[in-house]
Scaffold this motif. Structure first.
Motif, mmCIF file in Angstrom:
data_model
loop_
_atom_site.group_PDB
_atom_site.id
_atom_site.type_symbol
_atom_site.label_atom_id
_atom_site.label_comp_id
_atom_site.label_asym_id
_atom_site.label_seq_id
_atom_site.Cartn_x
_atom_site.Cartn_y
_atom_site.Cartn_z
ATOM 1 N N VAL A 274 3.054 22.226 61.960
ATOM 2 C CA VAL A 274 3.840 21.135 62.525
ATOM 3 C C VAL A 274 5.029 20.753 61.642
ATOM 4 O O VAL A 274 6.150 21.046 61.947
ATOM 5 N N LYS B 7 6.898 25.389 62.097
ATOM 6 C CA LYS B 7 6.630 24.384 63.131
ATOM 7 C C LYS B 7 5.441 24.717 63.991
ATOM 8 O O LYS B 7 4.706 23.844 64.409
ATOM 9 N N SER B 8 5.245 25.993 64.285
ATOM 10 C CA SER B 8 4.197 26.306 65.234
ATOM 11 C C SER B 8 2.851 26.440 64.563
ATOM 12 O O SER B 8 1.856 26.598 65.237
ATOM 13 N N GLU B 9 2.806 26.397 63.233
ATOM 14 C CA GLU B 9 1.520 26.505 62.562
ATOM 15 C C GLU B 9 1.107 25.194 61.917
ATOM 16 O O GLU B 9 0.016 24.696 62.147
ATOM 17 N N ILE C 57 -2.068 21.681 53.956
ATOM 18 C CA ILE C 57 -1.943 23.133 54.134
ATOM 19 C C ILE C 57 -0.527 23.575 53.816
ATOM 20 O O ILE C 57 -0.297 24.590 53.145
ATOM 21 N N ARG D 110 4.324 36.061 57.194
ATOM 22 C CA ARG D 110 3.069 35.387 56.871
ATOM 23 C C ARG D 110 2.986 35.222 55.384
ATOM 24 O O ARG D 110 3.625 35.951 54.636
ATOM 25 N N ILE D 111 2.193 34.273 54.905
ATOM 26 C CA ILE D 111 2.186 33.985 53.477
ATOM 27 C C ILE D 111 1.656 35.173 52.682
ATOM 28 O O ILE D 111 2.158 35.473 51.586
ATOM 29 N N ASP D 112 0.686 35.909 53.232
ATOM 30 C CA ASP D 112 0.195 37.049 52.468
ATOM 31 C C ASP D 112 1.209 38.187 52.484
ATOM 32 O O ASP D 112 1.339 38.937 51.515
ATOM 33 N N ARG E 212 0.620 26.177 50.836
ATOM 34 C CA ARG E 212 1.455 27.347 51.130
ATOM 35 C C ARG E 212 2.716 27.340 50.287
ATOM 36 O O ARG E 212 3.187 28.391 49.851
ATOM 37 N N ILE F 194 -3.835 16.734 57.242
ATOM 38 C CA ILE F 194 -4.260 18.124 57.142
ATOM 39 C C ILE F 194 -3.060 19.071 57.141
ATOM 40 O O ILE F 194 -3.027 20.049 56.397
ATOM 41 N N TYR F 195 -2.040 18.769 57.958
ATOM 42 C CA TYR F 195 -0.887 19.665 58.000
ATOM 43 C C TYR F 195 -0.149 19.626 56.677
ATOM 44 O O TYR F 195 0.336 20.641 56.189
#
Lengths: 139, 319, 360
Positions: free
Chosen positions: B211, B207-209, B132, B290-292, B136, B128-129
């Motif tokens: 991994v 890392k914090s979102e 995502i 952030r991506i947006d 991104r 899953i990581y």
């Protein structure tokens, strides 16, 4: 101008930091300096100990044990691996015999005996336990 | 026979694979050490990137059962091939291995391939990581790549040539292009930060979102090659920017001169180190976006600026 | 769009302590979140029933690493109330000094953790560099950086002479300059604001419904601080301001906490200027008479409540602890609804988790 300043906000502080000393301490390649009241190893003044057992009763980690066979015949045992260096034994002792020094206790794993005899006033006889056997936890 | 030997030395030693790998490790060390000193830390010793590479190469490589093993093994190798080939066409200190008219386009194409492979790595190593992070990275790719390409096309339009060596020669005769196109230079730096996935644009591997992002499931030799890809991409990107905007191995700002080979190499190194320090400082100044917010930045600010730069260049050329 | 489940599971770079979150996301938007606690449950309340009051001092200090002194302070207040003891003023002031130093330490640590989780590792390094100053002060005071063991039932076990007070004052002055820099960074730095402003907002009504306390509640406008509303230790003698904001988002919480750090620094200076002479502790008997008591204190994360019931022996019959992280965690599910995945670290760090406190 203030927009640009707020966009590069940390820049001045970054350059200041470049010329300051690093905060990393070089332990273990540099000597360790401990303050005088650092909570370290437990030591005892054996002559002052009367075997009252206050420290044994108050130790939160069950790290002290008293084998008492008479008024002046006792043996005080200490389990260094259980000691959390809290200093409660020093607080509880009325005779100021046991105290907490600022000696740094190195972490060990089975390299030092798990039981230390602090005061020994028992006539020569074997204690009930082996040298490296741990007491069962009282709980 | 001598020709074959010379070709082999050029391809594999200087300025080929060995030189590029050594440069990549050196640049990674300088980058990590600068960042550490700016943050009041000591930073790693000089052999740390080499030690990391050797350590990773010697570790076991484990993949999830559903991941496509052949593709996962091939992707880092192909990415490494792409960046190494791109670096071969970029002049280093005035010397270039192979140069031809239009090699700028080949270099830009080859340097943008690893982004695609990065996304594929995330997609194929099912997790899953990874997925995502992969999606991104594609979003990020569109946000920085268009301004980057526009910024790097502007010097080519200005000088009228699509060969990097020609652009360098023309800068040696007149002036560094950064003086004529400062906006383009800034856009190129921002685009390079996005391409290399450094802070504030390290969104796919936050890392914090997520991994580890697309490379979460990679380990061992595959991960070693991926890290080498990033390092060599850094080197290639820095060299490209130095050549396109700062005049390559050229010494003086305004007048042309032809200094000796050693002087050229030294000036090239100084300029490359300056770019590297710029990259290090920008990665310490900011938090991660952030991506947006990045998409906003890319399409509302960077792309219009790039268009303006291109338009100005074209108009100046006509007029 | 298909829904995926993202585990912010017991092991995650975001979390300092194990906590299991399952985020259900569509694309980049989190739709739902479920949470499981209990990974750090050690059964402290049950263990406390089998140890004497003196031994419990040290057991309860280890409920939480960062707010260790506040836990023992609350516990000692409760037991002293049962024993009908009055702690001498110097002891109270020293207890308060360490409470405020711990608050500074906790807020600096938290600022670093929040910055690291939103990718701002520079502020993380700077905040933790300044935290070293506080840790050195606490080590010189009590002998331990995190586990101080300063409280005894009836007072404190340390004392300060004038040399130590001067040294602490100098360190606090140095820290003041650094904390002011951090306040400026929080107020003005664009990328930090961009990642935390408007993120994870909680309305005042939500705060009241979940009974949230501490800086999280004060960031949404709830003007409640136990140090002012129900003074304990030496707070009735000291003057300070309670910092509130009205945004309710992570940026407001950040501003509340850094400004509270400045207030704590001023409180420490007041204590050092005004230290009354005298004893630091009174003797306490081992057996505590029958009764029950509720003691409260303001930990760095909010109000911590201790209920102690004694049955006349030297061991408590029941100790119940309500830590401030529990209501914040119960609000996490609502705050994590309908936000970006990229905002999850900011929200989770913004409520200043201390899972060890919550699980006991």
């Amino acid at each position: 101008m203030s927009q640009i300043k707020s966009l590069l906000y940390l820049l001045p502080e970054l350059f200041e930091t470049l010329f300051e000393k690093v905060i990393t301490v070089a332990y273990p390649f540099a000597p360790l300096e401990l303050p005088a009241n650092y909570t370290g190893r437990v030591r005892i003044e054996a002559d002052l100990c009367r075997g009252c057992g206050a420290c044994v009763r108050d130790c939160p980690a069950f790290g002290l044990e008293l084998e008492k066979k008479g008024r002046d015949e006792f043996r005080l045992l200490h389990y260094p691996d259980r000691c959390i260096s809290c200093g409660q034994c020093e607080e509880s002792c009325r005779f100021k015999a046991i105290r907490l020094t600022n000696e740094f206790v190195e972490p060990s794993h089975g390299q030092r005996p798990s039981r230390e005899v602090l005061v020994d006033h028992l006539p020569d006889e074997e204690t009930d336990r082996e040298a490296n056997e741990d007491t069962p936890c009282a709980a | 026979m001598r020709e074959l030997l010379s070709v082999l030395v050029t391809l594999f030693i200087f300025p080929g694979v060995a030189f590029l790998v050594a440069c990549a490790l050196l640049f990674e060390w300088i980058d990590r050490r600068t960042i550490a000193r700016l943050q009041a830390r000591v930073g790693p010793p000089w052999f740390q990137p080499l030690a990391d590479l050797v350590k990773l190469l010697s570790k076991e490589s484990i993949l999830p059962r559903q991941a496509d093993r052949p593709i996962c093994t091939a992707l880092p190798v192909v990415s490494l091939a792409a960046v190494l080939t791109a670096a071969l066409y970029i002049p280093v200190g005035g010397r270039v291995v192979y140069g031809f008219e239009g090699d700028l386009i080949v270099v830009l194409f080859l340097l943008s391939l690893p982004a695609l492979f990065y996304f594929l790595a995330g997609w194929v190593s099912v997790g899953i990581y990874s997925i995502i992070g992969g999606s991104r990275s594609v979003l990020q790719y569109f946000s920085y790549e268009v301004p980057f390409l526009m910024a790097l096309s502007a010097p080519a339009i200005l000088t009228g040539s699509w060969s990097i060596s020609d652009i360098i020669t023309q800068q040696a005769e007149s002036a560094w292009i950064v003086l004529a196109q400062p906006v383009g230079f800034l856009l190129a730096i921002v685009g390079l930060i996005g391409k290399l996935k450094r802070v504030p644009f390290d969104i796919p591997k936050a890392k914090s979102e997520v991994v580890g992002g697309p490379l979460t499931e990679f380990s061992g030799r595959k991960l070693a090659l991926w890290r080498l890809v990033v390092d060599i991409q850094t080197v290639a990107g820095i060299f490209l920017l130095v050549n396109m905007f700062l005049g390559g191995g050229d010494l003086t700002l305004l007048q042309g001169s032809a200094p000796l080979g050693l002087a050229r190499a030294v000036t090239f190194s100084i300029k490359a180190l300056g770019m590297l320090l710029t990259l290090s400082v920008t990665s310490v100044l900011y938090a991660r976006l952030r991506i947006d917010q990045l998409a906003n930045l890319g399409w509302r600010i960077l792309a219009p600026l790039g268009l303006l730069q291109l338009a100005a260049t074209i108009l100046m050329g006509i007029g | 769009m298909t829904r995926v489940t993202i585990p912010v599971g017991p092991q995650h770079p975001l979390l300092k302590e194990p906590l299991s979150l399952r985020l259900i996301a569509e694309g980049e938007r989190v739709v739902e979140a479920t949470m499981r606690l209990g990974y750090v449950h050690r059964g402290i309340e049950r263990l406390a029933e089998e140890r004497s009051y003196v031994q419990n001092l040290h057991l309860l200090e280890r409920v939480c690493g960062i707010c260790s002194h506040v836990h023992t302070t609350t516990y000692c207040q409760g037991v002293e109330a049962l024993l009908d003891l009055e702690v001498p003023p110097r002891g109270l002031m020293l207890r308060t000094l360490l409470c405020e130093l711990e608050r500074i330490h906790s807020h600096l640590l938290w600022l670093g953790v929040l910055a690291e989780n939103i990718g701002f590792s520079t502020v993380f390094m700077y905040a933790w560099r300044d935290r070293e100053i506080v840790l050195d002060i606490m080590e010189n005071l009590s002998g331990g950086r995190i586990a101080h063991a300063v409280n005894v039932i009836g007072g404190v076990r340390i004392d300060l002479d004038s040399d130590q007070i001067d040294a602490i004052r100098r360190s606090l002055d140095e820290l003041h300059g650094q904390v002011d820099d951090l306040v400026n960074v929080v107020e003005h730095e664009q990328t930090l604001k961009a990642r935390t402003q408007g993120v994870g907002g909680a309305s005042l009504e939500q705060i009241r419904r979940h009974c949230a306390v501490g800086p999280v509640a004060r960031a949404a406008g709830l003007d409640r601080d136990l140090r002012r509303d129900a003074p304990y230790a030496a707070y009735d003698r000291l003057s300070f301001e309670v910092v509130t904001e009205s945004g309710g988002d992570v940026w407001s919480a950040t501003r509340v906490r850094v400004r509270e750090t400045v207030e704590s620094l001023s409180l420490c200076q007041q204590i050092l200027d005004d230290l009354p002479p005298g004893e630091v502790a009174v003797r306490a008997s081992r057996r505590v008479p029958e009764g029950q008591v509720v003691a409260r204190a303001e930990a760095p994360r909010g109000e911590v409540i201790y209920y102690i019931r004694s049955d006349g022996s030297d061991s408590p019959a029941r100790i119940k602890i309500r830590t401030p992280t529990l209501p914040a965690l119960s609000m996490v599910r609502e705050r994590l609804r309908d936000i970006n995945i990229a905002d999850v670290p900011a929200v989770i760090s913004g409520i200043d988790l201390c899972v060890a406190c919550a699980d006991r």
